[in-house]
Scaffold this motif. Structure first.
Motif, PDB file in Angstrom:
ATOM      1  N   GLY A  77      -4.941  -7.880 -25.561  1.00 42.07           N
ATOM      2  CA  GLY A  77      -3.541  -8.105 -25.916  1.00 42.07           C
ATOM      3  C   GLY A  77      -2.673  -7.045 -25.291  1.00 42.07           C
ATOM      4  N   GLY A  78      -2.073  -6.200 -26.140  1.00 45.84           N
ATOM      5  CA  GLY A  78      -1.213  -5.133 -25.669  1.00 45.84           C
ATOM      6  C   GLY A  78      -1.676  -3.790 -26.187  1.00 45.84           C
ATOM      7  N   TYR A  79      -0.899  -2.756 -25.866  1.00 44.18           N
ATOM      8  CA  TYR A  79      -1.212  -1.417 -26.353  1.00 44.18           C
ATOM      9  C   TYR A  79      -0.850  -1.261 -27.821  1.00 44.18           C
ATOM     10  N   THR A  80       0.256  -1.849 -28.235  1.00 48.72           N
ATOM     11  CA  THR A  80       0.729  -1.678 -29.601  1.00 48.72           C
ATOM     12  C   THR A  80       0.258  -2.805 -30.510  1.00 48.72           C
ATOM     13  N   ALA A  95      -1.786  -5.848 -37.091  1.00 46.48           N
ATOM     14  CA  ALA A  95      -0.373  -5.500 -37.057  1.00 46.48           C
ATOM     15  C   ALA A  95      -0.245  -4.232 -36.225  1.00 46.48           C
ATOM     16  N   SER A  96       0.966  -3.800 -35.943  1.00 44.55           N
ATOM     17  CA  SER A  96       1.187  -2.705 -34.997  1.00 44.55           C
ATOM     18  C   SER A  96       0.565  -1.389 -35.421  1.00 44.55           C
ATOM     19  N   THR A 121       9.228 -10.901 -33.441  1.00 47.74           N
ATOM     20  CA  THR A 121       7.938 -11.231 -34.049  1.00 47.74           C
ATOM     21  C   THR A 121       6.888 -11.355 -32.948  1.00 47.74           C
ATOM     22  N   VAL A 122       5.657 -10.987 -33.264  1.00 51.04           N
ATOM     23  CA  VAL A 122       4.521 -11.201 -32.369  1.00 51.04           C
ATOM     24  C   VAL A 122       3.665 -12.297 -32.996  1.00 51.04           C
ATOM     25  N   LEU A 136       7.828  -6.979 -35.076  1.00 50.51           N
ATOM     26  CA  LEU A 136       7.765  -6.015 -33.983  1.00 50.51           C
ATOM     27  C   LEU A 136       7.945  -4.571 -34.452  1.00 50.51           C
ATOM     28  N   ASP A 137       8.537  -4.346 -35.607  1.00 51.48           N
ATOM     29  CA  ASP A 137       8.698  -2.989 -36.141  1.00 51.48           C
ATOM     30  C   ASP A 137       9.380  -2.043 -35.155  1.00 51.48           C
TER      31      ASP A 137
END
Length: 187
Positions: A77-80, A95-96, A121-122, A136-137
């Motif tokens: 996915g991603g880093y966060t 979640a993040s 939102t993700v 997304l926080d």
């Protein structure tokens, strides 16, 4: 390779961003066309060269088979915002903060994994079916990540991710860089 591309560099055209480039983050993964072959023993990971705004980003690829091995964790996915692939083709999405799992289930090798960043939102999808979502926080940028953090007892297993794509708006926020390091294996 065609077009004079380096073996460990991939450029794909997309609608929103003119170029998506997949590069080596660590180890010696093989990048060809829209496919990455990574090995756990090398602690391989690949990432997007570009950093994207999180208000309009889609990351997608085919999921590989992950055999039964409890020490093996692939971050995707991603880093966060990311998911983990574990033995028996199990996927866990987070979640993040990385501490709260928001989805756990099984998948079939070849299923399409998608993370869509939209409207603060993700969304996490498998084969177009929404599995989870999280806010997304205040995270403004993101980058694609596929690979291992620091496996405790790495084994000589190979994983192939195919049809890798990242479509989004490249961030102009150069004052908020993403530090290229894998998620914390101890969390």
């Amino acid at each position: 390779l065609e077009g004079g591309l380096k073996k460990n560099s991939l450029k794909l055209n997309s609608i929103v961003n003119p170029v998506f480039e997949l590069v080596v983050g660590n180890g010696s993964p093989i990048i060809e066309n829209n496919k990455a072959t990574i090995k756990e023993i090398n602690k391989d990971y690949v990432k997007s060269k570009q950093i994207y705004d999180t208000q309009n980003l889609t990351i997608s690829f085919k999921l590989p088979e992950v055999k039964n091995d409890p020490d093996q964790t692939l971050y995707i996915g991603g880093y966060t915002f990311y998911s983990e692939l574990k033995g028996n083709n199990t996927i866990i999405s987070y979640a993040s903060d990385g501490y709260k799992d928001i989805y756990k289930g099984e998948y079939k090798p070849g299923d399409i994994y998608t993370q869509e960043y939209k409207d603060n939102t993700v969304y996490y999808y498998i084969n177009g079916e929404k599995k989870a979502e999280t806010q997304l926080d205040n995270v403004k940028i993101e980058s694609l990540y596929i690979g291992f953090a620091d496996p405790l007892n790495p084994i000589d297993e190979t994983f192939i991710f195919d049809s890798i794509n990242c479509i989004g708006t490249i961030s102009n926020n150069i004052n908020t860089p993403i530090i290229p390091q894998p998620p914390d294996e101890n969390n």
